[in-house]
Design a protein around this motif. Structure first.
Motif, short mmCIF file in Angstrom:
data_model
loop_
_atom_site.label_atom_id
_atom_site.label_comp_id
_atom_site.label_asym_id
_atom_site.label_seq_id
_atom_site.Cartn_x
_atom_site.Cartn_y
_atom_site.Cartn_z
N ASP A 177 -4.79 1.62 10.98
CA ASP A 177 -6.13 2.21 11.02
C ASP A 177 -6.46 2.92 9.71
O ASP A 177 -7.59 2.83 9.20
CB ASP A 177 -6.23 3.22 12.17
N ILE A 178 -5.48 3.61 9.15
CA ILE A 178 -5.69 4.30 7.87
C ILE A 178 -6.01 3.30 6.77
O ILE A 178 -6.90 3.53 5.94
CB ILE A 178 -4.44 5.14 7.51
N GLY A 179 -5.30 2.18 6.76
CA GLY A 179 -5.59 1.13 5.78
C GLY A 179 -6.99 0.57 5.96
O GLY A 179 -7.70 0.31 4.99
N GLY A 180 -7.41 0.38 7.23
CA GLY A 180 -8.76 -0.10 7.49
C GLY A 180 -9.83 0.84 7.00
O GLY A 180 -10.84 0.43 6.42
N GLU A 181 -9.61 2.14 7.22
CA GLU A 181 -10.57 3.14 6.76
C GLU A 181 -10.71 3.12 5.24
O GLU A 181 -11.82 3.25 4.69
CB GLU A 181 -10.12 4.53 7.22
N GLU A 182 -9.59 2.93 4.54
CA GLU A 182 -9.64 2.88 3.08
C GLU A 182 -10.38 1.64 2.60
O GLU A 182 -11.14 1.70 1.62
CB GLU A 182 -8.21 2.90 2.53
N ALA A 197 -8.58 -5.50 -0.92
CA ALA A 197 -7.31 -5.57 -0.20
C ALA A 197 -6.26 -4.65 -0.81
O ALA A 197 -5.49 -4.00 -0.09
CB ALA A 197 -6.80 -7.01 -0.19
N ILE A 198 -6.23 -4.57 -2.13
CA ILE A 198 -5.24 -3.73 -2.81
C ILE A 198 -5.37 -2.27 -2.39
O ILE A 198 -4.37 -1.58 -2.18
CB ILE A 198 -5.38 -3.88 -4.34
N THR A 199 -6.61 -1.79 -2.23
CA THR A 199 -6.80 -0.39 -1.87
C THR A 199 -6.21 -0.09 -0.50
O THR A 199 -5.58 0.96 -0.30
CB THR A 199 -8.30 -0.01 -1.88
N GLY A 200 -6.40 -1.01 0.46
CA GLY A 200 -5.86 -0.79 1.79
C GLY A 200 -4.34 -0.86 1.81
O GLY A 200 -3.68 -0.05 2.48
N ARG A 201 -3.80 -1.84 1.09
CA ARG A 201 -2.34 -1.97 1.05
C ARG A 201 -1.68 -0.74 0.45
O ARG A 201 -0.70 -0.20 0.98
CB ARG A 201 -1.95 -3.21 0.24
N ASP A 202 -2.21 -0.27 -0.68
CA ASP A 202 -1.62 0.90 -1.35
C ASP A 202 -1.68 2.14 -0.47
O ASP A 202 -0.72 2.93 -0.41
CB ASP A 202 -2.34 1.16 -2.68
N LYS A 203 -2.80 2.31 0.22
CA LYS A 203 -2.95 3.47 1.10
C LYS A 203 -1.91 3.43 2.22
O LYS A 203 -1.30 4.45 2.55
CB LYS A 203 -4.36 3.47 1.69
N MET A 204 -1.69 2.27 2.79
CA MET A 204 -0.72 2.15 3.88
C MET A 204 0.71 2.38 3.40
O MET A 204 1.50 3.05 4.08
CB MET A 204 -0.84 0.77 4.54
N TRP A 221 1.02 -5.77 3.88
CA TRP A 221 0.01 -6.59 3.23
C TRP A 221 -1.35 -6.47 3.90
O TRP A 221 -1.47 -5.92 4.99
CB TRP A 221 0.47 -8.04 3.14
N VAL A 222 -2.37 -6.98 3.21
CA VAL A 222 -3.75 -7.02 3.71
C VAL A 222 -4.32 -8.40 3.47
O VAL A 222 -4.14 -8.98 2.39
CB VAL A 222 -4.64 -5.97 3.00
N TRP A 223 -4.98 -8.94 4.49
CA TRP A 223 -5.83 -10.11 4.31
C TRP A 223 -7.27 -9.64 4.49
O TRP A 223 -7.66 -9.26 5.60
CB TRP A 223 -5.51 -11.20 5.33
N PHE A 224 -8.02 -9.62 3.41
CA PHE A 224 -9.43 -9.27 3.49
C PHE A 224 -10.23 -10.51 3.11
O PHE A 224 -10.18 -10.96 1.97
CB PHE A 224 -9.77 -8.10 2.56
N GLN A 225 -10.93 -11.06 4.09
CA GLN A 225 -11.59 -12.36 3.92
C GLN A 225 -13.10 -12.20 4.02
O GLN A 225 -13.59 -11.34 4.75
CB GLN A 225 -11.09 -13.33 5.01
N PHE A 253 -1.87 -4.93 7.72
CA PHE A 253 -0.56 -5.22 8.32
C PHE A 253 0.52 -4.34 7.70
O PHE A 253 1.21 -4.75 6.77
CB PHE A 253 -0.19 -6.68 8.13
N PRO A 254 0.70 -3.12 8.20
CA PRO A 254 1.82 -2.31 7.71
C PRO A 254 3.14 -2.85 8.26
O PRO A 254 3.23 -3.24 9.42
CB PRO A 254 1.51 -0.92 8.27
N MET A 255 4.15 -2.88 7.41
CA MET A 255 5.50 -3.30 7.81
C MET A 255 6.43 -2.11 7.69
O MET A 255 6.58 -1.55 6.60
CB MET A 255 5.99 -4.44 6.93
N ILE A 256 7.05 -1.72 8.80
CA ILE A 256 7.96 -0.58 8.81
C ILE A 256 9.32 -1.06 9.30
O ILE A 256 9.49 -1.34 10.49
CB ILE A 256 7.42 0.55 9.72
N SER A 257 10.25 -1.19 8.36
CA SER A 257 11.62 -1.60 8.70
C SER A 257 11.66 -2.83 9.59
O SER A 257 12.38 -2.90 10.59
CB SER A 257 12.35 -0.43 9.40
N GLY A 258 10.85 -3.82 9.23
CA GLY A 258 10.83 -5.08 9.95
C GLY A 258 9.85 -5.13 11.11
O GLY A 258 9.66 -6.19 11.71
#
Length: 405
Positions: A177-182, A197-204, A221-225, A253-258
């Protein structure tokens, strides 16, 4: 100089893992119960998701084989020398490193774990992952053993989440959600899919590091289409520039330890035409009904069938693209998939407490037709004793997601 075929190296100290030792031991105990029931002397895991699930270690193969050997009293990961001691540090168990000096040292490392006087009669393997070549090689070194596919039974074990797993999944949903807001903050005409997409990925990634300071960070990662690129759920981002009136698909798509979580939303830039609004509202109506249907005791296929009927009533069933939802846990776009817990016509699994599943209807209207584009909403739900908790908080629908850039 005589070079070893395999060796052990405990370089540094064990790292803090995403789960407690008690959690990993619980998982092993359940697996060993299956081994006892099926009379298995040994299991050879080869997949990223199952090795991560039972050991804590997520490998990066780069064309090399990796494994995890589980017996009645041992659990040992087998990794390539290129990773040095990282697999040992990042697992709760022991580790053997094989070298590249000779062919098939990976196999020699496997046999080194086995007591010479107790050759396994029955071995479990993952038929849905192991390659034909590796399967033949393993069977050649255990020629007197019988092999059993244990992939589906392991999947069923993973489908029921522990309290510790649910906690990490809830944090993932919050971070998505935080990535989406960014991303929304950076949507404007002329910006590219890649830039946004980069802004959301970095924020997450920063939020993951804040929440889990001892973790490894990879694969978020982020897919922004936008426009025609919204037609597929897994389309990579491009360098296309946004134009007012574009349909947009936000996917974080945040990835936390798999552990993978996701937020997916349909948006429009500046304005939405009547035909697009009609299609969007139809997909949202199905999404809302799907959220109501997800609860313990309900069959996956029954949810799918009711939503198909609703799409048909709305006139959009022919545009549906895939199943209505899937399980969450130790998986990503590289590995995993608990196919036994998906909202599809051919899945009759009954939802039960501590399962985690998404609701994500999508329709695609091809280019050249009124309302063209891909429409998709996505929420994650944790099944409780009597109901389901929606852990996705990002708003959806036209009243929230027509973005004035």
């Amino acid at each position: 100089m005589e070079r070893p075929d395999f060796f052990t190296l405990k370089n540094g100290e064990k790292a803090k893992l995403p789960f407690s030792n008690e959690e990993y031991n619980q998982r092993l105990n359940k697996l060993r119960s299956i081994m006892d029931k099926d009379n298995l002397d040994m299991i050879i895991l080869t997949s990223m998701h199952n090795i991560a699930y039972y050991s804590g270690f997520i490998y990066c193969s780069f064309g090399r084989p990796y494994g995890c050997i589980i017996t009645e009293n041992k659990i040992v990961t087998i990794s390539a020398n290129i990773d040095a001691s990282q697999p040992w540090r990042r697992s709760h168990c022991e580790n053997i490193i094989y070298t590249d000096w000779k062919k098939d040292n990976f196999l020699k490392a496997i046999t080194s774990i086995i007591d010479e006087n107790k050759i396994p009669k029955n071995i479990g393997i993952e038929n849905d992952h192991i390659t034909l070549e590796m399967n033949e090689k393993i069977q050649s070194i255990f020629s007197a053993s019988a092999f059993t596919d244990i992939s589906k039974k392991l999947m069923k074990l993973r489908m029921i989440k522990s309290k510790e797993e649910i906690e990490i999944i809830k944090n993932g949903a919050r971070i998505a959600d935080i990535g989406g807001e960014e991303i929304v903050k950076n949507i404007k005409e002329g910006a590219t899919e890649l830039e946004i997409a980069i802004t959301g990925r970095d924020k997450m990634e920063k939020e993951i590091a804040k929440t889990y300071p001892d973790a490894e960070y990879m694969d978020t990662w982020v897919w922004f289409q936008s426009g025609i690129n919204s037609d597929g759920a897994h389309n990579p981002k491009t360098n296309r520039k946004l134009v007012n009136g574009d349909i947009l698909s936000l996917n974080t798509f945040p990835m936390i330890s798999g552990y993978y979580t996701a937020l997916e939303r349909t948006l429009f830039l500046d304005n939405v035409n009547d035909e697009s609004l009609k299609a969007w509202e139809a997909n949202v109506k199905v999404h809302k009904r799907g959220l109501e249907l997800i609860k313990p005791g309900v069959k996956c296929s029954d949810i799918c069938n009711e939503l198909n009927e609703l799409f048909a009533e709305l006139g959009y069933l022919q545009y549906r693209t895939f199943g209505y939802g899937h399980s969450f846990g130790v998986l990503s776009h590289f590995y995993g998939r608990e196919a036994g817990l998906e909202l599809r016509e051919d899945i009759d699994t009954i939802l039960e407490e501590n399962m985690v599943i998404s609701m994500e209807p999508m329709i695609l209207i091809p280019e050249g037709n009124p309302g063209a584009g891909g429409y998709r909403e996505h929420d994650i739900l944790v099944i409780g004793k009597n109901s389901a908790e929606n852990i996705t908080k990002f708003p959806f629908g036209p009243e929230h997601n027509v973005i004035k850039g």
